[in-house]
Design a protein around this motif. Sequence first.
Motif, PDB file in Angstrom:
ATOM      1  N   SER A  51       1.626 -49.106  74.612  1.00 40.95           N
ATOM      2  CA  SER A  51       2.363 -50.368  74.511  1.00 40.95           C
ATOM      3  C   SER A  51       1.558 -51.538  75.065  1.00 40.95           C
ATOM      4  N   SER A  52       0.278 -51.296  75.391  1.00 42.80           N
ATOM      5  CA  SER A  52      -0.525 -52.351  75.995  1.00 42.80           C
ATOM      6  C   SER A  52      -0.801 -53.468  74.995  1.00 42.80           C
ATOM      7  N   GLU A  53      -1.239 -54.588  75.524  1.00 43.25           N
ATOM      8  CA  GLU A  53      -1.507 -55.736  74.662  1.00 43.25           C
ATOM      9  C   GLU A  53      -2.634 -55.433  73.677  1.00 43.25           C
ATOM     10  N   GLN A  54      -3.637 -54.652  74.141  1.00 43.49           N
ATOM     11  CA  GLN A  54      -4.730 -54.307  73.221  1.00 43.49           C
ATOM     12  C   GLN A  54      -4.219 -53.501  72.043  1.00 43.49           C
ATOM     13  N   SER A  55      -3.378 -52.506  72.344  1.00 41.79           N
ATOM     14  CA  SER A  55      -2.835 -51.687  71.259  1.00 41.79           C
ATOM     15  C   SER A  55      -1.989 -52.539  70.322  1.00 41.79           C
ATOM     16  N   ALA A  56      -1.145 -53.397  70.903  1.00 41.10           N
ATOM     17  CA  ALA A  56      -0.274 -54.243  70.085  1.00 41.10           C
ATOM     18  C   ALA A  56      -1.104 -55.143  69.177  1.00 41.10           C
ATOM     19  N   SER A  57      -2.195 -55.651  69.732  1.00 39.74           N
ATOM     20  CA  SER A  57      -3.068 -56.511  68.936  1.00 39.74           C
ATOM     21  C   SER A  57      -3.708 -55.718  67.791  1.00 39.74           C
ATOM     22  N   TYR A  58      -4.085 -54.484  68.094  1.00 44.88           N
ATOM     23  CA  TYR A  58      -4.658 -53.631  67.044  1.00 44.88           C
ATOM     24  C   TYR A  58      -3.632 -53.376  65.940  1.00 44.88           C
ATOM     25  N   ALA A  84      -1.936 -53.227  60.920  1.00 47.98           N
ATOM     26  CA  ALA A  84      -0.725 -52.744  60.254  1.00 47.98           C
ATOM     27  C   ALA A  84       0.317 -53.848  60.150  1.00 47.98           C
ATOM     28  N   SER A  85      -0.053 -55.070  60.520  1.00 49.48           N
ATOM     29  CA  SER A  85       0.834 -56.247  60.549  1.00 49.48           C
ATOM     30  C   SER A  85       2.177 -55.946  61.212  1.00 49.48           C
ATOM     31  N   LEU A  86       2.122 -55.189  62.321  1.00 55.60           N
ATOM     32  CA  LEU A  86       3.339 -54.935  63.106  1.00 55.60           C
ATOM     33  C   LEU A  86       3.526 -56.089  64.092  1.00 55.60           C
ATOM     34  N   ALA A  87       4.723 -56.635  64.131  1.00 56.99           N
ATOM     35  CA  ALA A  87       4.965 -57.754  65.042  1.00 56.99           C
ATOM     36  C   ALA A  87       4.863 -57.279  66.489  1.00 56.99           C
ATOM     37  N   PRO A  88       3.986 -57.911  67.304  1.00 53.14           N
ATOM     38  CA  PRO A  88       3.811 -57.450  68.687  1.00 53.14           C
ATOM     39  C   PRO A  88       4.931 -57.959  69.595  1.00 53.14           C
ATOM     40  N   PRO A  89       5.222 -57.249  70.691  1.00 54.07           N
ATOM     41  CA  PRO A  89       6.204 -57.760  71.642  1.00 54.07           C
ATOM     42  C   PRO A  89       5.611 -58.823  72.576  1.00 54.07           C
ATOM     43  N   TYR A  90       4.286 -58.964  72.582  1.00 54.11           N
ATOM     44  CA  TYR A  90       3.628 -59.881  73.519  1.00 54.11           C
ATOM     45  C   TYR A  90       3.596 -61.315  72.994  1.00 54.11           C
TER      46      TYR A  90
END
Lengths: 433, 360
Positions: free
Chosen positions: A342-349, A354-360
């Motif tokens: 759930s880290s910011e790096q993973s969310a950014s990836y 995969a154009s998944l909206a990040p929680p950050y």
Amino acid sequence: MQKIRTTRVLQCSATLVAAGLLLTACGSSGGSSSAAPAQNTSFKGRGPITYVAGKDTTGTVQTIINRWNKLHPKEKVTFIQLPTDADSQRQQMIQNAETKSDAYTVLATDVVWTSEFAAHQWIEPLPANQFPLRKMLQPVVETAKYRGNLYAVPASSNGGMLFYRSDLLKQAGITQPPSTWAEMTADCAKVEKLPEAKNMSCYAGQFQKYEGLTVNFAEAVNSAGGQITDANGKPDVDTPQAKKGLDFLVNSFKDKTIPKEAITYQEEDGRQAFQAKKLVFLNNWPYVYALAQKSEIAGKFAVAPLPGLNGPGTSSLGGSNLALSSFAKNKATALDFMKFFSSEQSASYFLKNASLAPPYADLYNDTALDKQYPYLPVLKQSITHAVPRPRVVQYGDVTSAIQQEVYAALTGKKSSAQALKDLQADLQKLTAQ
Amino acid sequence: MADTKVPPGTAAPDSGSAPGSRTGRPSSPPKAGRTRARATAGTGRLAALLVSPTLLVLTIVVIYPTIMALNESLYGPKGLDPKTGFISNTEPFVGLRNYTDIFTQAGDRFWNAFWNTTLFTVVTVSLETVIGVAMALIMAKAFRGRALVRAGILVPWAIPTAISGLLWRWIFNADGIANVLIGHQVLWTADGFQAKIAVIIAEVWKTSPFIGLLVLAGLQVIPKEVYEAARIDGAGALARFWRITLPLVKPALLVAVLFRCLDALRMFDLPYILIGAQKGSVETLSMLAQNEASNVRFGPASAYAVLLFLYVFLIALAFVRLLGADLVGEAGDAGGAKRRRAARGRRRALPAPRRAEVTA
């Protein structure tokens, strides 16, 4: 309390050393609202674990897991893929929990399942201070809580947006996308005078009798200033505001602002109708953007926040969280993996690939990303103003009751006032226990 | 065919009255009966030994779960403790309340599902029987391209129900081919009477070939000579169908219809995928039970499942008892001795004149 804090610090430093990656993990303990049960859990045991989620259509999840496995060869994560639809995922997770099986460790849960899973104690309370929740969008974090305690970590988010035919609006001399329902219907009247828009309908969302209807109803009610459940979780739908919201949908069906066949629309049906140039406005999730960009309306559409009664509307929140199965082994590893995933790096990836909206929040302000995904600013606005769907233990029954009554109102079997009255009674019964 | 060429005398060497038996003396019928009984007792012991592993497995996979389901149906849903916010760990024992609820609060939904299930079963099985028999008659005819027609007819049966559900959902889409064909927009997948029709059409399309297949098998054992004789006697096509085909194919047809009924009574995937969950107009008992179970109310779900089980059981019993559907098969050894003897007697009584007629 003192003792608790020391163990928490110890845990923190231990996980810091182990994770090695995350510098943001151990923030101040201010984030959690003195959550008592969260400290009862001790996260013990290291070794192989599993990650359980729906089918990985983009291949990105496996990539992230491979990255983890390379860094932690002794604590390998195995990816268990469940079917694509959310209902079967929930079912399999419940079965796993009912048999108290340790086959599933970290679960990717839909945002509306948190209360149910937590109340059944199928998932563990988590130490809120070990996750960078403050950097996340607040409505998203709220979906991971039950009775004020953190039971999951946001992994990805999602919000509804208004897709509209910018080319037609321009031709009709409209410069700004509508921000209210009245503006939207007025714009439609102008657009429908154009020869290109002769057989077009104005607006559609998801009105088939399924979860999508709950989402669209909640959006209509919230956008009119109403609410389904109040701050204490008590049902509150028999109100003038909620009636205005439902009336917007009912009347739009009556005066054909929403086409008749939209009563059978799920996400994909609406997208196809929009791409087939049958709709001027469409309420849908961001995934539509990439697909519509490859269709014949490429370059002819844009996105805006959902309209409301007196101003911009309110979206329902989608997305998924990470939760830890109560019956799993190697919970220390699991906690680390959840932080990593759930880290910011993973969310950014996930956003980039995969154009998944990040929680950050930060990721929405990245100019490079905004170029790749021009809808990101609108999406951020959608998510920050979003309201989660009712957070109740009996969510399955609550959403069924909503679908039942709203569908009856939309198909003209009940007046909207009667439907809301009956819904209020149903919800009171369901949340009374 | 081989049967018909055997002279009537040697056709049944096991019958006591056969001339020239090995002992050289005429054996009396009661004695023959006794030797058969002794042989049955011996083979019976062996049979019991051979069958016992199967019975053991059946006990584990059928009887035990059934008893568990019965037991589960006596418990209510777990309650929520308002203080802690947690659901209790144990289910309260409620006795028969899950069943009595059907006559009070949970009644509307249950009876709606019950009538839907019954309606679907009656309508689809009737249509399938007519269409299936027609298919079988076509497939039985000798003509060019018969293999192609047979394959074509059987394709729907080969497609998994879930896939055919999706297929029909596209067909019944608001802009789908069904609406183009009838030239009028019907919202098939919206809740309502039209949804029932959509389910019936898709179900009949999918499972008529099953009846066709079983009836075809039944048709192929009817000797051609019977038809020839009927034709010589001046029977028309319709008379031949009513007087010869239908009576002779009846055992196969009954089994096919029984299987279809049992299958249709537990219909779940087609309405679930084609129309959707919780659509009152197409909700069946299986869907109701699944819905309860998916909301973690295993007690009521079990109660519905048990009622469905009883319903299916009663229908099957009615078929076997009233219509004489022979599930075990006439030559089946699993039936009771009495029934087997009766079946044998019937078999010997029936074909004997036919045989004589044919050889004559």
